[in-house]
Design a protein around this motif. Structure first.
Motif, PDB file in Angstrom:
ATOM      1  N   ASP A 135      28.611   0.200 -21.923  1.00 23.52           N
ATOM      2  CA  ASP A 135      28.064  -1.155 -21.954  1.00 23.52           C
ATOM      3  C   ASP A 135      27.429  -1.469 -20.605  1.00 23.52           C
ATOM      4  O   ASP A 135      28.057  -1.285 -19.567  1.00 23.52           O
ATOM      5  N   GLU A 208      29.578 -11.846 -27.362  1.00 27.33           N
ATOM      6  CA  GLU A 208      28.491 -11.527 -26.435  1.00 27.33           C
ATOM      7  C   GLU A 208      27.313 -11.094 -27.276  1.00 27.33           C
ATOM      8  O   GLU A 208      27.411 -10.138 -28.056  1.00 27.33           O
ATOM      9  N   GLU A 210      24.399  -9.154 -27.848  1.00 27.93           N
ATOM     10  CA  GLU A 210      23.831  -7.940 -27.259  1.00 27.93           C
ATOM     11  C   GLU A 210      23.062  -7.172 -28.327  1.00 27.93           C
ATOM     12  O   GLU A 210      23.183  -7.445 -29.524  1.00 27.93           O
ATOM     13  N   ASP A 242      29.706  -7.933 -28.683  1.00 27.43           N
ATOM     14  CA  ASP A 242      30.735  -7.325 -27.844  1.00 27.43           C
ATOM     15  C   ASP A 242      31.828  -8.361 -27.572  1.00 27.43           C
ATOM     16  O   ASP A 242      31.835  -9.036 -26.547  1.00 27.43           O
ATOM     17  N   LYS A 262      37.956  -6.361 -23.523  1.00 24.64           N
ATOM     18  CA  LYS A 262      36.722  -5.958 -24.192  1.00 24.64           C
ATOM     19  C   LYS A 262      36.955  -4.946 -25.304  1.00 24.64           C
ATOM     20  O   LYS A 262      36.126  -4.815 -26.186  1.00 24.64           O
ATOM     21  N   THR A 359      25.130  -8.711 -22.280  1.00 30.92           N
ATOM     22  CA  THR A 359      24.827 -10.013 -22.878  1.00 30.92           C
ATOM     23  C   THR A 359      23.396 -10.426 -22.551  1.00 30.92           C
ATOM     24  O   THR A 359      22.975 -10.351 -21.394  1.00 30.92           O
TER      25      THR A 359
HETATM   26 CA    CA Z   1      29.306  -6.701 -22.962  1.00 30.86          CA
END
Ligand code: CA
Length: 431
Positions: A135, A208, A210, A242, A262, A359
């Motif tokens: 990520d 998030e 993404e 995420d 996460k 993000t």
């Molecule tokens: Ca992330």
């Protein structure tokens, strides 16, 4: 090789609703379970899923060098390994088969019966076996917002940020596809003013916004991928949520970065839209100042993609509210720079590896890519259409990310990634 699939004038004999994300110019790839409980690789036009395994068995790809079972698999990894030339040949062929003037399948009712499914008849699966997931943290607006909230508004970006596409290695086992619910995590946090940590349900679960790209086998261990070749090794992109637990993150992330905040879940959209399909939507990426080091410096030209993104929150028994609208084009670091940086030390990437963008926040408060930013660290309420408010995501809320590209000629899209947040896991009581 020309990408004939992208011809905006091409029409198909499959009905495509107005504003569909899946006209014949898209031809994404995915994996689905059919009404006969068979897993196959497929594509989608309009609201029809197309069984590529069945099409191949019926001889529709016969002069393309493909193994017999290439589409009769439960992941796209082997097909992605075949490389860009094969992806292009297959997409071009699919668009020929479904061209409005091509009678071969159009007028063959027997074949159509085994090849075509309505979306209600199938169940989408995770499209690739994700070996490794990385990520990044590549939106300048997002990094600036987070730095402003948690550190110093005058020095919001850390000194490395403008020089390195910052990233960390994530966890692939907990990546799920759209429609799979995820659970609020338990964890350790340090409440404001407390002197010792507490354990319990995360109170600050966030999405998030993404996107992620999926690679092919790109390099052998020890050999970097040059930045101007990097995109040839990217198969396509998906929408990516995420999931993040901000209170767990805040307590655990020093000094090694995110961990349990996460890795409890990340969600992706099931159809991989190919880089070839996205070519008509290339745009400039933000100017980079200072200039990156030579290994990250790209040739002139459009290096980003104009992909409209939005996030809806849907509370249980209610209607959805769009809480933010952003765009992939805001990303400061390009995918090619991310991949070149990832491999500059010789790290090898494999078919099916996934790289999250980080993000994607835009320049204005209505384009921020997380509740952390939309509620400015929990200080402001985000209003929903039904009169409710949110600072973070509540139990039984569904978060839906959508994304599409639009120009004067065509619209192609990613569909959506929709995920319900369930309450924390309750251990079953012993009888
Ligand atoms: Ca992330």
């Amino acid at each position: 090789m020309p990408i004939k699939t992208n011809d905006p004038n091409k029409k198909t004999w499959i009905p495509v609703p107005a504003n569909s994300d899946f006209p014949i110019q898209n031809i994404p790839f995915g994996v689905f379970l059919t009404r006969d409980d068979v897993i196959t690789i497929g594509t989608r036009i309009g609201n029809h899923a197309i069984d590529l395994g069945a099409l191949h068995q019926l001889g529709y790809f016969k002069d393309i060098p493909l193994t017999d079972d290439i589409f009769l698999q439960d992941t796209l990894n082997d097909f992605i390994s075949d490389g860009q030339k094969t992806w292009r040949l297959v997409r071009n062929r699919i668009s020929e088969i479904f061209d409005t003037d091509n009678a071969s399948l159009r007028d063959n009712e027997e074949h159509k019966k085994v090849v075509l499914f309505t979306m209600e008849e199938i169940e989408m699966q995770l499209p690739v076996q994700i070996g490794d997931y990385t990520d990044f943290y590549s939106s300048k607006e997002h990094a600036t917002n987070v730095g402003t909230m948690f550190r110093d508004p005058n020095n919001a970006l850390l000194p490395n940020w403008l020089h390195i596409p910052v990233g960390y290695h994530g966890r692939s086992s907990s990546i799920v596809t759209s429609g799979t619910p995820v659970r609020r995590p338990m964890g350790q946090t340090m409440p404001a003013g407390a002197e010792t940590p507490v354990f319990g349900p995360s109170k600050l679960v966030d999405f998030e916004l993404e996107m992620a790209f999926i690679t092919t086998d790109a390099n052998v261990l020890g050999e970097p991928i040059p930045v101007d070749e990097a995109e040839d090794y990217i198969f396509g992109m998906v929408l990516f949520n995420d999931w993040s637990a901000r209170d767990i993150q805040k307590w655990e992330y020093v000094p090694l970065g995110p961990f349990l905040a996460k890795n409890f879940a990340s969600s992706i959209s099931p159809w991989i839209v190919t880089m070839d399909a996205l070519q008509p939507f290339k745009v400039e990426s933000p100017e980079q100042e200072p200039k990156p080091l030579p290994y990250l410096l790209q040739e002139e030209g459009n290096k980003s993609y104009d992909i409209h993104l939005e996030v809806d929150i849907l509370p249980e028994n209610s209607t959805p509210t769009t809480v933010t609208k952003s765009n992939f084009k805001y990303m400061y670091w390009t995918m090619s720079q991310q991949l070149a940086h990832h491999t500059i030390n010789g790290c090898n990437v494999n078919s099916g590896d996934m790289m999250g963008s980080g993000t994607i926040s835009g320049p204005t408060p209505d384009s921020y890519g997380s509740m952390l930013e939309l509620s400015w660290g929990g200080k402001q309420e985000v209003k929903l259409n039904d009169g409710a408010t949110r600072k973070f995501i509540e139990d039984n809320d569904t978060v839906i990310i959508k994304g599409y590209c639009l120009n004067d000629n065509i619209r192609i899209g990613f569909g959506e990634v929709s995920t319900k947040l369930l309450p924390v896991y309750q251990p079953k009581k012993k009888q």
